[in-house]
Design a protein around this motif. Structure first.
Motif, PDB file in Angstrom:
ATOM      1  N   ILE A 241       0.830  -1.206   0.000  1.00 14.05           N
ATOM      2  CA  ILE A 241       0.000   0.000   0.000  1.00 14.05           C
ATOM      3  C   ILE A 241       0.865   1.257   0.000  1.00 14.05           C
ATOM      4  N   PHE A 267      -4.783   6.322   4.665  1.00 13.46           N
ATOM      5  CA  PHE A 267      -4.358   5.007   5.139  1.00 13.46           C
ATOM      6  C   PHE A 267      -3.321   5.139   6.250  1.00 13.46           C
ATOM      7  N   LEU A 305     -10.689  -4.260  -1.225  1.00  9.50           N
ATOM      8  CA  LEU A 305     -10.131  -2.994  -1.714  1.00  9.50           C
ATOM      9  C   LEU A 305      -9.841  -2.970  -3.215  1.00  9.50           C
ATOM     10  N   VAL A 317     -10.018   2.193   2.936  1.00  7.98           N
ATOM     11  CA  VAL A 317      -8.592   2.402   3.193  1.00  7.98           C
ATOM     12  C   VAL A 317      -8.380   2.859   4.635  1.00  7.98           C
TER      13      VAL A 317
END
Length: 403
Positions: A241, A267, A305, A317
């Protein structure tokens, strides 16, 4: 002598000014680490880097700090070195100067080495300061410390949007002032820490009887190995990520670079909030329970996601980052209780080696993105939190602490 370490770290009152100061130092230290992923979109364009080369930059940063942290921790468990704290910040300052003026890829790698060394030097001694200042609130104290680092890392997308997009890589010069501030702050923390060492003796003397659990050595090694493996898996997910999701957003959803940073920031700031909330929850409901909920509980959100329409990405997120990070500080405290006489090495193994294994993940994931595509990469990453189910086999706190 083991009774002494419990008295020092368990009976004394919590020293909040020192906890806040070392947390701010952690924020400044990790802010400079955050400069490196913040530069990725800029360097990709200006130096025409591949995803694999970006992965190698992340690998250099994280492997330097991850491999060195347990080594530094092992050394300082035997020879505590309070003034390693400002020394680590000085190393990062040199790295910032190098990044600002790096003319090519290999000079970037060299500069990143200095930042990695600075982080490796800072973290073990920082964790030991928290150990001294925690009092009876071990989980909460570790959360205060870790939330500083997580917040520093969370600033990376803002650095990209506000500093590096308008100023390019030379914007890294601004972070030399952050490093200078950190040196001053950590020098003052080091003075307090030095006085504590003189008052209570070195951690080596305090912790010698931490080996009294040798009869359960296999149980300790099994628990520690399993702990590191679970952290390893969650680190790979975070690496996917943190390093590549911004590119996925730009290519899959066609959002501009500045907008992609907003999703990444959400995030990461959710992770900082989760870290702060998680420590008190671990103190109340148990460390193993929280680690199991945090890692396995992230899986539903990570699995959905890659398939969401853009309008749902932001809340999912946020939830994924928040739940995943609830156990961030708990992993460290749990490892310290497994190795009570080696606080620095335990912290280095979790914060450094295990979390830093995301560095290897960055290279592997970058190679996957180059060979296949970012969509395949995000789908593969989505399964990683499922490894959190292994946390079920960790011993409960009473068992681990008694060992």
């Amino acid at each position: 002598m083991q009774v002494n370490v419990q008295r020092v770290a368990g009976v004394q009152t919590t020293v909040y000014p020192i906890l806040i100061a070392i947390s701010v130092g952690h924020l400044l230290n990790d802010s400079m680490q955050a400069v490196i992923p913040a530069l990725f979109p800029i360097l990709e364009t200006s130096m025409n880097l591949s995803y694999t080369q970006i992965g190698w930059i992340a690998f250099t940063l994280n492997m330097t700090s991850s491999v060195m942290q347990p080594v530094v921790g092992f050394f300082t468990d035997r020879t505590p070195s309070p003034y390693f704290l400002p020394l680590g910040m000085a190393s990062s300052l040199l790295g910032m100067i190098g990044l600002a003026f790096a003319p090519h890829f290999f000079f970037v790698l060299l500069s990143v080495l200095f930042v990695g060394f600075g982080s490796a030097i800072f973290h073990p001694e920082g964790s030991r300061v928290v150990y001294f200042a925690a009092g009876t609130r071990r989980g909460f104290a570790q959360s205060i410390y870790q939330v500083g680092g997580n917040t520093g890392n969370a600033l990376a997308p803002l650095f990209t949007a506000l500093i590096f997009v308008p100023f390019g890589q030379k914007g890294a010069v601004w972070f030399t002032m952050i490093a200078a501030l950190g040196i001053v702050l950590l020098f003052r923390v080091s003075r307090w820490y030095s006085l504590r060492l003189k008052e209570y003796g070195t951690m080596q003397k305090q912790g010698k009887s931490g080996k009294s659990g040798v009869k359960n050595h296999r149980n300790i090694m099994f628990a520690l190995t399993l702990l590191i493996f679970v952290v390893f898996a969650r680190s790979w997910y975070s690496a996917g990520i943190s390093n590549y999701y911004q590119f996925y957003l730009m290519k899959h959803y066609h959002v501009p670079i500045q907008e992609a940073q907003v999703y990444l920031f959400v995030f990461m700031i959710a992770g900082a909030i989760g870290t702060f909330v998680g420590g008190p929850l671990a103190d109340r409901f148990g460390k193993r329970n929280l680690m199991l909920f945090s890692t396995l509980g992230t899986a539903p959100f990570s699995l959905m996601l890659p398939y969401l329409p853009l309008v749902w990405v932001l809340p999912v997120v946020f939830l994924a980052g928040f739940i995943l990070s609830l156990s961030f500080s708990t992993f460290v405290v749990y490892a310290q209780e497994l190795l009570p006489g080696n606080v620095g090495m335990a912290s280095g193994l979790i914060v450094g080696l295990a979390f830093g294994m995301g560095a290897l993940g960055a290279v592997v994931l970058g190679k996957i993105a180059d060979l296949y595509n970012l969509n395949i990469l995000m789908i593969l990453c989505s399964f990683l939190p499922l490894f959190g189910a292994l946390t079920w086999w960790l011993p409960k706190e009473k068992s681990s602490a008694s060992q």
